[in-house]
Every structure is written in structure tokens, then in C-alpha cells.
Design a protein around this motif. Structure first.
Motif, PDB file in Angstrom:
ATOM      1  N   LEU A   1       0.837  -1.251   0.244  1.00  0.00           N
ATOM      2  CA  LEU A   1      -0.304  -0.221  -0.046  1.00  0.00           C
ATOM      3  C   LEU A   1       0.613   1.370  -0.311  1.00  0.00           C
ATOM      4  CD1 LEU A   1      -2.859  -0.740   2.925  1.00  0.00           C
ATOM      5  CD2 LEU A   1      -3.220  -0.423   0.342  1.00  0.00           C
ATOM      6  N   LEU A   2       1.932   1.550   0.185  1.00  0.00           N
ATOM      7  CA  LEU A   2       3.048   2.205   0.778  1.00  0.00           C
ATOM      8  C   LEU A   2       3.930   3.055  -0.113  1.00  0.00           C
ATOM      9  CD1 LEU A   2       4.107   2.035   4.182  1.00  0.00           C
ATOM     10  CD2 LEU A   2       1.345   3.962   3.594  1.00  0.00           C
ATOM     11  N   ILE A   3       4.281   1.270  -0.923  1.00  0.00           N
ATOM     12  CA  ILE A   3       5.409   1.851  -1.693  1.00  0.00           C
ATOM     13  C   ILE A   3       4.961   1.063  -3.499  1.00  0.00           C
ATOM     14  CG2 ILE A   3       6.966   0.645  -2.823  1.00  0.00           C
ATOM     15  CD1 ILE A   3       7.327   2.079  -0.024  1.00  0.00           C
ATOM     16  N   VAL A   4       4.051   0.794  -4.152  1.00  0.00           N
ATOM     17  CA  VAL A   4       3.818   0.221  -4.996  1.00  0.00           C
ATOM     18  C   VAL A   4       3.058   2.296  -5.445  1.00  0.00           C
ATOM     19  CG1 VAL A   4       1.773  -0.329  -6.308  1.00  0.00           C
ATOM     20  CG2 VAL A   4       3.146  -2.135  -4.981  1.00  0.00           C
ATOM     21  N   PRO A   5       2.030   2.283  -4.826  1.00  0.00           N
ATOM     22  CA  PRO A   5       0.767   3.841  -5.236  1.00  0.00           C
ATOM     23  C   PRO A   5       2.222   5.276  -5.954  1.00  0.00           C
ATOM     24  CG  PRO A   5      -0.142   3.518  -3.874  1.00  0.00           C
ATOM     25  CD  PRO A   5       1.008   2.584  -3.872  1.00  0.00           C
ATOM     26  N   LEU A   6       3.219   4.740  -4.267  1.00  0.00           N
ATOM     27  CA  LEU A   6       4.872   6.035  -5.236  1.00  0.00           C
ATOM     28  C   LEU A   6       5.657   5.631  -6.242  1.00  0.00           C
ATOM     29  CD1 LEU A   6       5.672   8.083  -3.649  1.00  0.00           C
ATOM     30  CD2 LEU A   6       7.469   7.012  -2.700  1.00  0.00           C
ATOM     31  N   LEU A   7       5.517   4.582  -6.651  1.00  0.00           N
ATOM     32  CA  LEU A   7       6.346   4.041  -7.839  1.00  0.00           C
ATOM     33  C   LEU A   7       5.141   4.427  -8.795  1.00  0.00           C
ATOM     34  CD1 LEU A   7       8.158   0.656  -6.675  1.00  0.00           C
ATOM     35  CD2 LEU A   7       8.596   2.615  -6.472  1.00  0.00           C
ATOM     36  N   VAL A   8       4.127   3.790  -9.030  1.00  0.00           N
ATOM     37  CA  VAL A   8       3.282   4.733 -10.124  1.00  0.00           C
ATOM     38  C   VAL A   8       3.140   6.065 -10.114  1.00  0.00           C
ATOM     39  CG1 VAL A   8       0.921   4.410 -10.561  1.00  0.00           C
ATOM     40  CG2 VAL A   8       2.092   2.249  -9.868  1.00  0.00           C
ATOM     41  N   MET A   9       3.147   6.702  -8.994  1.00  0.00           N
ATOM     42  CA  MET A   9       2.948   7.932  -9.270  1.00  0.00           C
ATOM     43  C   MET A   9       4.343   8.656 -10.076  1.00  0.00           C
ATOM     44  SD  MET A   9       1.936  10.900  -6.691  1.00  0.00           S
ATOM     45  CE  MET A   9       3.917  10.383  -5.699  1.00  0.00           C
ATOM     46  N   LEU A  10       5.208   8.460  -9.856  1.00  0.00           N
ATOM     47  CA  LEU A  10       6.798   8.656 -10.201  1.00  0.00           C
ATOM     48  C   LEU A  10       6.898   7.849 -11.754  1.00  0.00           C
ATOM     49  CD1 LEU A  10       8.859   8.145  -6.755  1.00  0.00           C
ATOM     50  CD2 LEU A  10       7.711  10.118  -7.742  1.00  0.00           C
ATOM     51  N   LEU A  11       6.760   7.300 -12.224  1.00  0.00           N
ATOM     52  CA  LEU A  11       7.123   6.168 -12.775  1.00  0.00           C
ATOM     53  C   LEU A  11       6.018   5.824 -14.276  1.00  0.00           C
ATOM     54  CD1 LEU A  11       9.242   2.640 -11.570  1.00  0.00           C
ATOM     55  CD2 LEU A  11       9.595   5.100 -12.776  1.00  0.00           C
ATOM     56  N   ARG A  12       4.673   6.288 -14.564  1.00  0.00           N
ATOM     57  CA  ARG A  12       3.502   6.343 -15.017  1.00  0.00           C
ATOM     58  C   ARG A  12       2.819   7.258 -14.533  1.00  0.00           C
ATOM     59  NH1 ARG A  12       2.615   0.430 -15.987  1.00  0.00           N
ATOM     60  NH2 ARG A  12       4.592   0.315 -16.709  1.00  0.00           N
ATOM     61  N   ALA A  13       2.970   7.794 -13.849  1.00  0.00           N
ATOM     62  CA  ALA A  13       1.439   9.072 -13.676  1.00  0.00           C
ATOM     63  C   ALA A  13       2.172  10.050 -12.796  1.00  0.00           C
ATOM     64  CB  ALA A  13       0.035   8.079 -13.271  1.00  0.00           C
ATOM     65  N   ARG A  14       3.180  11.410 -13.611  1.00  0.00           N
ATOM     66  CA  ARG A  14       3.563  12.046 -12.609  1.00  0.00           C
ATOM     67  C   ARG A  14       3.251  13.510 -12.595  1.00  0.00           C
ATOM     68  NH1 ARG A  14       8.744  12.318 -15.671  1.00  0.00           N
ATOM     69  NH2 ARG A  14      10.395   9.851 -14.415  1.00  0.00           N
ATOM     70  N   LEU A  15       2.730  13.790 -11.507  1.00  0.00           N
ATOM     71  CA  LEU A  15       1.902  15.273 -11.780  1.00  0.00           C
ATOM     72  C   LEU A  15       2.417  16.440 -12.216  1.00  0.00           C
ATOM     73  CD1 LEU A  15       0.784  15.520  -7.972  1.00  0.00           C
ATOM     74  CD2 LEU A  15      -0.487  15.378  -9.180  1.00  0.00           C
ATOM     75  N   ASP A  16       1.734  17.675 -12.586  1.00  0.00           N
ATOM     76  CA  ASP A  16       2.529  18.640 -13.187  1.00  0.00           C
ATOM     77  C   ASP A  16       2.242  19.178 -12.604  1.00  0.00           C
ATOM     78  OD1 ASP A  16      -0.611  19.113 -12.033  1.00  0.00           O
ATOM     79  OD2 ASP A  16      -1.006  20.006 -13.976  1.00  0.00           O
ATOM     80  N   LYS A  17       3.468  20.458 -12.310  1.00  0.00           N
ATOM     81  CA  LYS A  17       4.225  21.362 -11.300  1.00  0.00           C
ATOM     82  C   LYS A  17       2.792  22.141 -10.900  1.00  0.00           C
ATOM     83  CE  LYS A  17       7.835  22.558 -14.207  1.00  0.00           C
ATOM     84  NZ  LYS A  17       8.795  23.371 -15.415  1.00  0.00           N
ATOM     85  N   ARG A  18       1.767  22.282 -11.157  1.00  0.00           N
ATOM     86  CA  ARG A  18       0.698  23.128 -10.765  1.00  0.00           C
ATOM     87  C   ARG A  18       0.538  22.388  -9.773  1.00  0.00           C
ATOM     88  NH1 ARG A  18      -5.227  25.923 -13.703  1.00  0.00           N
ATOM     89  NH2 ARG A  18      -5.387  26.080 -11.474  1.00  0.00           N
ATOM     90  N   GLY A  19      -0.069  20.949  -9.899  1.00  0.00           N
ATOM     91  CA  GLY A  19      -0.767  20.002  -9.276  1.00  0.00           C
ATOM     92  C   GLY A  19       0.610  19.710  -7.656  1.00  0.00           C
ATOM     93  N   LEU A  20       1.909  19.345  -8.237  1.00  0.00           N
ATOM     94  CA  LEU A  20       3.100  19.268  -7.157  1.00  0.00           C
ATOM     95  C   LEU A  20       2.778  20.608  -5.765  1.00  0.00           C
ATOM     96  CD1 LEU A  20       4.912  17.609  -5.987  1.00  0.00           C
ATOM     97  CD2 LEU A  20       6.688  19.032  -8.041  1.00  0.00           C
ATOM     98  N   GLY A  21       2.750  21.977  -7.228  1.00  0.00           N
ATOM     99  CA  GLY A  21       2.792  22.741  -5.746  1.00  0.00           C
ATOM    100  C   GLY A  21       1.804  23.068  -4.773  1.00  0.00           C
ATOM    101  N   ARG A  22       0.526  22.732  -5.411  1.00  0.00           N
ATOM    102  CA  ARG A  22      -0.332  22.567  -4.294  1.00  0.00           C
ATOM    103  C   ARG A  22      -1.014  21.463  -3.368  1.00  0.00           C
ATOM    104  NH1 ARG A  22      -4.194  22.586  -9.217  1.00  0.00           N
ATOM    105  NH2 ARG A  22      -4.669  20.197  -8.883  1.00  0.00           N
ATOM    106  N   LEU A  23       0.090  20.357  -4.251  1.00  0.00           N
ATOM    107  CA  LEU A  23      -0.045  18.951  -2.929  1.00  0.00           C
ATOM    108  C   LEU A  23       1.455  19.593  -1.671  1.00  0.00           C
ATOM    109  CD1 LEU A  23      -0.874  16.572  -2.360  1.00  0.00           C
ATOM    110  CD2 LEU A  23       1.477  15.416  -3.708  1.00  0.00           C
TER     111      LEU A  23
END
Length: 531
Positions: free
Chosen positions: A163-185
Motif C-alpha cells: 500500500l505504501l510503496i506501489v502507489p508511490l512507484l506508479v506516481m513516479l514512473l507512470r502518472a507524474r504530477l504536473d507542476k501546478r498539481g505538485l505545488g498545490r500538494l
């Protein structure tokens, strides 16, 4: 077929080295809350091409061997082989089977999240069963408490690691945030998550039951991030919150949490991930609906523009037709009418000579023919341009003009109910009203064989637009099931109404024909006031 891009030289080796370093980095984090290396293994095998699996599994074996060499196991290399080899093999076999069944690393929709988590639960259960067999081989007669504790720790810890690692890997390798979304986060992390961790630390510094309450309270920022940032926010906040909970437990000296803590993380992480994915899906659906609404609004504006163009063109054709009718009526009246008058005048002057020659009957016959011709000319002129409309006005022309004469001559009872000020209507609309009633009366006489014809007309004004409502009905034989070829009466009436942007309805009746027609005039009330 699209050719596959060739792998870069040395890329597999670099991936293996990176995975080796990550495994060594995550190994010290193993504790009762989670098994992060297990999540790293699951995510790496899920995301990497199968041709890279030998490099990943070899790097993991090398890292495990190095760890066993630095921290020797009680059973030596036999214990290392029993602990390090079966579990990666089981995970690889399970993921190979699931990828063959079209499992893909996606958290885009709740269905994808549920499929991925079910796959993780199945894999974790398989590895836990394998660990049980290995434990039975290592310990000749393991106690039931030891067996249940080890299996429960593996089952929940491994699942939490996924639960903790796989979503992080998917986000980094397959579904990256754009700059605007990253700034809001990041901004929400500073404003919400850090204060929540501080509150968690303060509450956990007291005696029970505050620590248990603090763990439940730590779920609040996770839910906030799931609603606001979707599954990405849920996974990141869950990872940081769990790190905070671990740090708080170590600093406060509350001891190692039991199965309740692991179960809380497993349930909270699953719910937060599902909630975040559902929020993302709902947001995408709302965006698609908004885009469709914008597109439909543009299409509607285009259709309205085309409809206005068609109405303007039809109105122009109607005006052109009426002008041609008016011109033809004037020409026939001036030329043919004057010629008929001249013939009658000459015949009257020659009447005495015809009588002397004994041809009185020829003069009478010619006069009769001229009378028929004059009456036919009058009917033709009335069809081309109703002079009675210009002389009497709309209401009187409808009530007393040629339409009544036509119906009365055919033995049809004609009843009218006329209200309103025709000056509210423009000339085109008044002409169309008269033509519609004229055509309906002609149909009632020629085709419907009716003996009653009723006309109701209401003229008024609403929101600055003049309206004319026509209600026309007869008690004839009604409309045929199939309109006769060449019949243009009803279609011509519909076209006239459409040219003015009106509404034309044929209402069903047990007998006869019932028409409801609404016409809108371009003449405003202020125009009438100036006349």
C-alpha cells in the motif's frame, strides 16, 4: 505493427544496481508496522518489463546475501536460502500469472485500484503460506503462538508495504504530477499535514487512551488529501502519516504496536486509496461533462445561427414571392382588366349594329363570356394578392371577405372568434395569417367536404414580441393516411410558418382537421405606438 524501441546498452545493469541500493536502503525500515522491501519488490516486478526481472531478482538476492553476511542468521546459509529464495519466486510467479491476465499498474479508476489491491492480497497470502512452510522446516515443532504471530506480521506487514510503496512507484514512473498539481500538494502538506503530525506527537506523549485516539485522528489529513488530490494525495499522506506514527511510537516509548496498528494501517490505506481514486474519477467525469457542455453550447449556438439564417432566407423568399404576386396582380389588373373593359365597351357600342343584323344572341354570349372572364380574373387577383387585406384590414378581411364568400357558396358554416390588434403584426405576418386561413378554407371545401369551419385568432404581445395564435378546425373527413403526390397545401402552410420562426401543429381529432399555429412578429410594441 509498431516496432519496439531497443533497450539502451547497460540500462538493465543500471536498473539492477539502483534496485540493489534501494533494497539496502529500505531494509532497516522493516518493523511491525510494515515491510517496505516487500512493497518495493511487488512494485518493481509489476512495473518493469519481464526481461528485466532476472536483474531485479538477482540484485535482491545479492542485497539479501550482503545483509546476511553483515548480520548472520542463526541457521547460516541454510537459513538464508530458506528465507531469501522462496518468497521472491512466489511473488514473481503470482505477478507473471496476473500480468498474463492483463493486470496493469494503474490507479486511475476505482476498478483498477480494487484489481491491484486484490492482486496484492492474493500475492501476500501466497507468500505468507510459503513463509509458513519455511517456518515449519526451520523449527521442527513451532508453537502455535509463534506461528500465528509470524504469519500475522507477514500478512499485514507485507500488505501495508504494498500500500505504501506501489502507489508511490506508479506516481513516479507512470502518472507524474504536473507542476501546478505538485505545488498545490506541497502547499497543502505544509498547511495541513505538518500541523496534524504535530498534534499527533502532542497527543501521543500522554498515557492511554490518547495514543490510540491519536492514531485514529491521523486518518483525518489522509481523507483530506484523498478528497483534494485524489489517489496521489492519499498515498503520499498515508506514507507520511505512517512514518509519523512510527516516529511517535519510538519517541514516546509506547512500545511496539501489535496487530491492531497494522490492521488500522491496512484498512485506512485501502479506504484512502479507493476514496482518492474515486475522487479522481469523479473529477475527470465532471471535466468531461463540462467539456461536453461547452461543445454542446457551441454546437447549439451554431445551430441557432444556421436556423436564423434559414429563417431569414425563407422570410426573404416569402417576401420575394409576395412581391412577385403583387407585381403580377398589378400587371393583370392593369393590362388584362383594362382589355376586358375595352372589349365590353366596344361590344356595347356595336350592340345596335348586331341587333340590326339579327345577332343579338352573339352579343349576349360574348357578354356572358366576358363576365366569366372578369370573375375568374378577380379570383386570380385575390389569390395573387388579396386586395381585401389592404382595403379592410386583417380582421375584417377574415370575417367578411372572400374566405366567407367561398365557404358560404360551398354551404359551409363559417364561425369566427377574432381578438387583438393586427397593427402589432408586421405586413409579412398579416399576409401569412390570411394565407393560412385561405388555404385551410380551400382544403375544407375541395378535399374535406366539411359543413362547418371555425377560426379563432388571438393577437397579443409578450416581452416586447408580438404573437398571433391561430386555431383552425373543420369537421370534414380529415387528412388521408398518405398525402397525395403533388399535394403542396399542408406543406406550403408549414413552410410559411417556418419562414417566420413560428410553430405549426396538426392536433389529432376524431373527425376533421385541427391546426394550432403560433406566429412571432418582428414588429415591437413601440413600433405600433409610433403609427
Amino acid at each position: 505493427m509498431r516496432p519496439k524501441s531497443p533497450a539502451l546498452p547497460g540500462s538493465d545493469l543500471l536498473l539492477g544496481i539502483g534496485y540493489f541500493l534501494l533494497w539496502l536502503l529500505l531494509w532497516p525500515t522493516e518493523q511491525p508496522y510494515w515491510m517496505l522491501p516487500y512493497g518495493l519488490r511487488f512494485g518493481a516486478l509489476l512495473l518493469a518489463p519481464m526481461r528485466m526481472w532476472p536483474w531485479l531478482l538477482g540484485a535482491e538476492l545479492a542485497a539479501s546475501g550482503l545483509i546476511s553476511w553483515v548480520h548472520p542468521l542463526p541457521l547460516g546459509w541454510r537459513g538464508f536460502l530458506l528465507a531469501a529464495l522462496p518468497e521472491p519466486a512466489v511473488v514473481a510467479i503470482c505477478l507473471w500469472l496476473m500480468r498474463r491476465a492483463n493486470l496493469h499498474a494503474s490507479l486511475r479508476d476505482p476498478e483498477d485500484v480494487a484489481r491491484l489491491l486484490l492482486s496484492a492480497a492474493f500475492t501476500v497470502a501466497a507468500t505468507t503460506a510459503t513463509d509458513a512452510v519455511m517456518l515449519a522446516l526451520i523449527h521442527v515443532s513451532p508453537s502455535a503462538d509463534l506461528m500465528m504471530q509470524a504469519l500475522g506480521q507477514d500478512l499485514l506487514g507485507n500488505y501495508v508495504g504494498v500500500l505504501l510503496i506501489v502507489p508511490l512507484l506508479v506516481m513516479l514512473l507512470r502518472a507524474r504530477l504536473d507542476k501546478r498539481g505538485l505545488g498545490r500538494l506541497l502547499m497543502d502538506g505544509l498547511l495541513v499535514l505538518l500541523p496534524s503530525l504535530a498534534i499527533l506527537l502532542v497527543l501521543s506523549s500522554h498515557e492511554a487512551p490518547q495514543p490510540q485516539f491519536a492514531r485514529v485522528l491521523s486518518l483525518a489529513p489522509v481523507l483530506f488529501f484523498a478528497f483534494r488530490h485524489g489517489w496521489r494525495g492519499a498515498s503520499l499522506s498515508m506514507l507520511i502519516s505512517s512514518l509519523g506514527m512510527t516516529l511517535v511510537d519510538h519517541l514516546s516509548g509506547h512500545g511496539i504496536p501489535g496487530a491492531a496498528g497494522e490492521l488500522f494501517l491496512a484498512v485506512a490505506g485501502t479506504g484512502a486509496l479507493m476514496l482518492g481514486s474515486a475522487t479522481d474519477a469523479l473529477r475527470r467525469s465532471s471535466e468531461r461533462v463540462a467539456e461536453q457542455n461547452v461543445y454542446l453550447a457551441a454546437v447549439n449556438r451554431r445551430l441557432d445561427h444556421l436556423a436564423r439564417q434559414l429563417r431569414d432566407a425563407a422570410r426573404g423568399n416569402l417576401q420575394t414571392e409576395e412581391n412577385q404576386r403583387r407585381h403580377m396582380a398589378a400587371e393583370l389588373h392593369d393590362e388584362l382588366g383594362q382589355n376586358l373593359t375595352a372589349i365590353q365597351t366596344h361590344l356595347k357600342l356595336a350592340q345596335s349594329r348586331l341587333a340590326q343584323a339579327g345577332m343579338d344572341d352573339i352579343g349576349v354570349s360574348i357578354n356572358t363570356i366576358l363576365g366569366h372572364m372578369r370573375r375568374a380574373l378577380h379570383r386570380l387577383l385575390d389569390d395573387l394578392r388579396p386586395a381585401v387585406l389592404d382595403e379592410f384590414g386583417l380582421l375584417r378581411a377574415l370575417d367578411e371577405g372572400p374566405i366567407r364568400d367561398l365557404l358560404t357558396a360551398a354551404g359551409v358554416a363559417y364561425r369566427t372568434d377574432l381578438h387583438g390588434d393586427p397593427r402589432l403584426l408586421d405586413d409579412d405576418t398579416r399576409t401569412v395569417v390570411y394565407r393560412l386561413v385561405q388555404e385551410s378554407a380551400t382544403n375544407a371545401v375541395k378535399h374535406a367536404h366539411a359543413d362547418a369551419f371555425q377560426l379563432r385568432l388571438r393577437i397579443g404581445e409578450r416581452q416586447g414580441v408580438a404573437l398571433a395564435l391561430l386555431d383552425i378546425r373543420d369537421n370534414g373527413i380529415g387528412l388521408p393516411a398518405r398525402m397525395p403526390r403533388g399535394g403542396r397545401g399542408m406543406q406550403g402552410m408549414r413552410d410559411r410558418v417556418t419562414s417566420l420562426g413560428g410553430l405549426f401543429r396538426v392536433r389529432p381529432e376524431a373527425q376533421g382537421v385541427h391546426l394550432r399555429i403560433l406566429l412571432r412578429s418582428s414588429t415591437q410594441t413601440s413600433d405600433v405606438a409610433r403609427t
